[in-house]
Scaffold this motif. Structure first.
Motif, PDB file in Angstrom:
ATOM      1  N   ILE A   1       0.859  -1.084   0.155  1.00 45.77           N
ATOM      2  CA  ILE A   1       0.144  -0.033  -0.001  1.00 45.77           C
ATOM      3  C   ILE A   1       0.910   1.212   0.125  1.00 45.77           C
ATOM      4  O   ILE A   1       0.495   2.264  -0.685  1.00 45.77           O
ATOM      5  CB  ILE A   1      -0.847   0.132   1.337  1.00 45.77           C
TER       6      ILE A   1
ATOM      7  N   LYS B   1     -11.217  -7.588   0.271  1.00 44.78           N
ATOM      8  CA  LYS B   1     -11.071  -6.790   1.456  1.00 44.78           C
ATOM      9  C   LYS B   1      -9.639  -5.917   1.283  1.00 44.78           C
ATOM     10  O   LYS B   1      -9.619  -4.602   1.478  1.00 44.78           O
ATOM     11  CB  LYS B   1     -10.900  -7.262   2.730  1.00 44.78           C
ATOM     12  N   GLU B   2      -8.754  -6.677   0.907  1.00 46.38           N
ATOM     13  CA  GLU B   2      -7.418  -6.057   0.408  1.00 46.38           C
ATOM     14  C   GLU B   2      -7.944  -5.121  -0.962  1.00 46.38           C
ATOM     15  O   GLU B   2      -7.018  -3.941  -1.056  1.00 46.38           O
ATOM     16  CB  GLU B   2      -6.318  -7.049  -0.179  1.00 46.38           C
TER      17      GLU B   2
ATOM     18  N   GLU C   1      -8.951  -1.821   0.665  1.00 51.70           N
ATOM     19  CA  GLU C   1      -7.906  -1.419   1.094  1.00 51.70           C
ATOM     20  C   GLU C   1      -7.132  -0.423   0.271  1.00 51.70           C
ATOM     21  O   GLU C   1      -6.771   0.803   0.460  1.00 51.70           O
ATOM     22  CB  GLU C   1      -6.875  -2.046   2.108  1.00 51.70           C
TER      23      GLU C   1
ATOM     24  N   LYS D   1      -9.138   2.539  -0.965  1.00 48.86           N
ATOM     25  CA  LYS D   1      -9.257   3.653   0.055  1.00 48.86           C
ATOM     26  C   LYS D   1      -8.148   4.405  -0.054  1.00 48.86           C
ATOM     27  O   LYS D   1      -7.976   5.700   0.097  1.00 48.86           O
ATOM     28  CB  LYS D   1      -9.657   3.103   1.447  1.00 48.86           C
TER      29      LYS D   1
END
Length: 417
Positions: free
Chosen positions: A154, A186-187, A190, A193
């Protein structure tokens, strides 16, 4: 009564494997129940009727099946809009349309999960000199690799976006021809976001191939702008004879439709001479069919582990795609495994798979598939590049019972060396 020559050893190991994977099967069934409820509700919300199955010709104006299918698909995938078309020749075709919708000339595509799948290399312009590639339209490419643990980096993704010039971020959900695990929804959320916090104008695109209905949520649930896949994988339920889909924000899906047909026409035209019945029925069956493929993958992992082979993911690991990797380490074992899978097929079981050159790949590939729909990887198949570490990539299984037999036959050829 036994109809196949399967040794007592393989049958005994299969029984042990079945005992070991009981808990995984319960989790798969739970997800299938949730997804079936979601699909059924979408069918009812949009009043699917037998009039949606009627064929059309010519321009295909007022094709109710096409129009309602888009609505049902968008609803199922938690998206504003969907473009579900029989004219997509494969998943790469749908993905290409989506990438051109997400990018503008002069912008850069950032691959956030490492090097994309091989068939996209020519699309992007990483290989060859293809007229019509992203590179040909002055669209650049950048890449952030996954961390050693297999999770998205990330921090590196955010830093690259902060430097500017990124038009779209590409997330490949499935593993491609690699041993890394699939990226979870879910990843994916992330990544969305984090990127949007830096630059909300950057479009997030997900290659969703092999991932549909594996989890109880889809990329549309976590803020993805546009995503695409093939109908002869999971969402076609083993019944769709061809085609692909693009889901996401309305303006981006419209742009993809303009590229598929022409500006001003987009998704409002296009006949379906055979009608959309198989596509509706396939979508309805998809959660159950994907569950069968997942059970086949889990069984394959455990049985091959018991025989001493490395598997990715292991039988009890979380899954976000239907692909099962088995590492053989040498070419002959990979070939024997693929021959065994072919022997377990209902179609072309007498054929012997051999490595050969394939369009879109820079090396020989061995492919085993005996499918009712040519190339349908929701049906039991196995393939792999003839290069180290000689991994087999197994996917599909219309029914677990038949998939189990195919795995047992392949295991028998491995054990007979």
């Amino acid at each position: 009564m036994s109809y196949f020559q399967i040794t007592d050893k393989i049958r005994e190991l299969s029984e042990q494997a079945m005992s070991d994977i009981e808990q995984q099967f319960k989790l798969i069934d739970k997800t299938a129940q949730t997804n079936t409820e979601k699909v059924l509700a979408a069918f009812q919300r949009h009043n699917v009727s037998d009039t949606c199955f009627a064929p059309t010709s010519g321009y295909g104006y007022n094709d109710k099946g096409r129009e309602v299918m888009d609505l049902v698909f968008a609803d199922t995938m938690s998206s504003q809009y969907a473009l579900v078309r029989t004219g997509f020749v494969n998943g790469t075709h749908a993905i290409t349309n989506a990438l051109f919708a997400a990018l503008r000339p002069g912008q850069t595509l950032l691959a956030a999960t490492g090097l994309p799948y091989d068939t996209l290399h020519g699309v992007i312009g990483l290989t060859g000199n293809y007229r019509g590639s992203l590179k040909d339209y002055d669209m650049s490419y950048s890449q952030v690799d996954l961390l050693e643990c297999g999770t998205p980096d990330i921090d590196a993704i955010v830093e690259t976006v902060r430097e500017g010039g990124i038009g779209a971020v590409l997330i490949q959900r499935s593993r491609g021809y690699s041993s890394r695990r699939a990226v979870t929804v879910k990843e994916i959320g992330e990544i969305c976001k984090a990127v949007k916090a830096v630059d909300s104008s950057v479009n997030i695109f997900v290659d969703n191939c092999y991932g549909e209905f594996v989890e109880a949520i889809e990329p549309g649930d976590v803020g993805v702008d546009i995503f695409a896949g093939s109908l002869i994988k999971g969402p076609g339920g083993g019944l769709a004879p061809r085609g692909g889909y693009i889901c996401g924000r309305e303006d981006l899906v419209d742009a993809a439709a303009y590229r598929l047909t022409s500006p001003g026409i987009g998704g409002d035209s296009g006949a379906s001479p055979e009608g959309y019945r198989l596509y509706f029925q396939g979508l309805f069956m998809a959660p159950h069919t994907v569950a069968q493929a997942l059970k086949t993958a889990v069984f394959c992992a455990r049985l091959l582990e018991l025989l001493g082979y490395k598997t990715f993911p292991k039988f009890d690991e979380f899954r976000s795609d239907i692909v099962q990797v088995v590492q053989f380490g040498e070419p002959s074992a990979l070939e024997r495994f693929c021959r065994g899978i072919q022997k377990g097929a209902p179609v072309d079981s007498y054929v012997t798979p051999i490595p050969s050159d394939m369009p879109g790949y820079d090396y020989p590939v061995i492919m085993a598939a005996g499918a009712f729909v040519q190339g349908a990887t929701i049906e039991l198949s196995a393939d792999g590049p003839m290069r180290e570490p000689y991994n087999a990539y197994l996917q599909g299984g219309l029914t677990f019972e038949s998939g189990k037999l195919g795995i047992m036959l392949a295991a028998g050829l491995l054990d007979s060396r």
